[in-house]
Design an enzyme around this catalytic site. Structure first.
Site, mmCIF file in Angstrom:
data_model
loop_
_atom_site.group_PDB
_atom_site.id
_atom_site.type_symbol
_atom_site.label_atom_id
_atom_site.label_comp_id
_atom_site.label_asym_id
_atom_site.label_seq_id
_atom_site.Cartn_x
_atom_site.Cartn_y
_atom_site.Cartn_z
ATOM 1 N N ASP A 44 0.842 -1.199 0.000
ATOM 2 C CA ASP A 44 0.000 0.000 0.000
ATOM 3 C C ASP A 44 0.875 1.247 0.000
ATOM 4 O O ASP A 44 0.364 2.373 -0.054
ATOM 5 C CB ASP A 44 -1.006 -0.016 1.164
ATOM 6 C CG ASP A 44 -0.348 -0.051 2.531
ATOM 7 O OD1 ASP A 44 0.888 -0.171 2.598
ATOM 8 O OD2 ASP A 44 -1.079 0.046 3.540
ATOM 9 N N SER A 45 2.205 1.058 0.003
ATOM 10 C CA SER A 45 3.125 2.174 -0.262
ATOM 11 C C SER A 45 2.822 2.796 -1.617
ATOM 12 O O SER A 45 3.276 3.902 -1.918
ATOM 13 C CB SER A 45 4.578 1.689 -0.212
ATOM 14 O OG SER A 45 4.761 0.543 -1.020
ATOM 15 N N GLU A 182 9.672 -4.329 10.168
ATOM 16 C CA GLU A 182 10.048 -3.013 9.606
ATOM 17 C C GLU A 182 10.642 -2.123 10.698
ATOM 18 O O GLU A 182 10.037 -1.910 11.752
ATOM 19 C CB GLU A 182 8.827 -2.329 8.968
ATOM 20 C CG GLU A 182 9.195 -0.961 8.395
ATOM 21 C CD GLU A 182 8.203 -0.403 7.389
ATOM 22 O OE1 GLU A 182 7.218 -1.078 7.060
ATOM 23 O OE2 GLU A 182 8.438 0.735 6.930
#
Ligand code: KIV
Length: 284
Positions: A44-45, A182
């Site tokens: 969804d970046s 992340e």
């Protein structure tokens, strides 16, 4: 070799490192597959890289389906993982399963990814039970940017480290086939990687993870003037594109492009005939 959720698990058992990279469209996905990456993440970046938003929050399920379908059409051997956008799974288990189902049926990727640990364990379990492989994502989870107060490293400090390790176990227990870590401190990421049976895929989390994922614009020099600290610039595609487009502009302006060889069809009329035609038309 065809990459699947199961083959990624096997790669961890065999001690082979896993490569994952983002792509959001057909031609880029073809390039990534040709290069031989194991998995493509339709992240969804894309909200930032493709659509120009400042966070991933505005991305819709329709956006994800549109881009994921293009990527899936390009891939025969690469595992295509599709991000579940903000509010497509946080609202409950039923929504999560239905929306994961929409992605699978309409975009035809092979797995979904969603963010969170204990808070979304039931969703991971239910989606997996529905036959859809889930990649979990813990640490800095961009959909929670407003809770974190910015894009910040997670798992710093003893309490936070313990919670992150617990979350990692919980998503594994819930059935995730892999987990993205992340912006997690490298030593903690390495510890989690040693403890879990499923592969960890790091981004800004050090070399101790079982695999790595990067946003391709970050590692190919396509965010003009900016490379995040965790992303090495492997090529300067942005500059190559600028140079190529500048050459195109110059050659069109000075009349050196196109040349005869660039025409689509060669004329099959004689020069004499075309001259007569020109004269005839001039008289009408
Ligand atoms: O959306 C995305 O690209 C991601 C990666 C940064 C892991 O979630």
């Amino acid at each position: 070799m065809k990459n699947t959720a199961a083959s990624l698990l096997q790669m961890k058992r065999d001690g082979q490192r896993i490569t994952e990279i983002t792509a959001y469209d057909y031609s880029t996905a073809k390039i990534m597959e040709t290069a031989g990456v194991n998995a493509i993440l339709v992240g969804d970046s894309l909200g930032m890289t493709m659509l120009g938003y400042d966070t991933t929050l505005p991305v819709t399920l329709e956006d994800m389906i549109h881009h994921s379908a293009a990527v899936a059409r390009a891939c025969t051997d690469t595992l295509v993982i599709m991000d579940m956008p903000f509010m497509s799974y946080q609202t409950g288990v039923r929504d999560a399963v239905l929306n994961a189902g929409h992605l699978m049926k309409e975009a035809r990727g092979h797995a979904v990814k969603l963010e969170g640990g204990a808070a979304v364990a039931e969703q991971i379990r239910a989606i997996t039970d529905a036959g859809i492989p889930v990649q979990a994502h813990i640490g800095m989870t961009p959909q929670s940017v407003n809770v974190f107060g910015g894009f910040k490293v997670q798992g710093k400090g003893e309490e936070a480290a313990k919670r992150l390790l617990e979350d990692a176990y919980i998503v594994q227990e819930a059935g995730a086939f892999s987990v993205v870590l992340e912006c997690v401190p490298p030593k903690l990421a390495a510890l989690i990687s040693r403890k879990l049976m499923i592969p960890t895929i790091g981004i800004g989390a050090g070399a101790g993870c079982d695999g790595q994922v990067l946003v391709y614009q970050d590692m190919l020099g396509m965010n003009l003037g900016f490379t995040p600290r965790f992303a090495k610039k492997f090529a300067d595609v942005g500059q190559l594109m600028i140079d190529g487009v500048k050459d195109y502009i110059r050659e069109v302006q000075e009349g050196t492009f196109p040349q005869d060889c660039h025409s689509f069809v060669k004329s099959d009329c004689s020069d004499e005939y075309l001259a007569t035609l020109e004269q005839t038309l001039g008289k009408e």
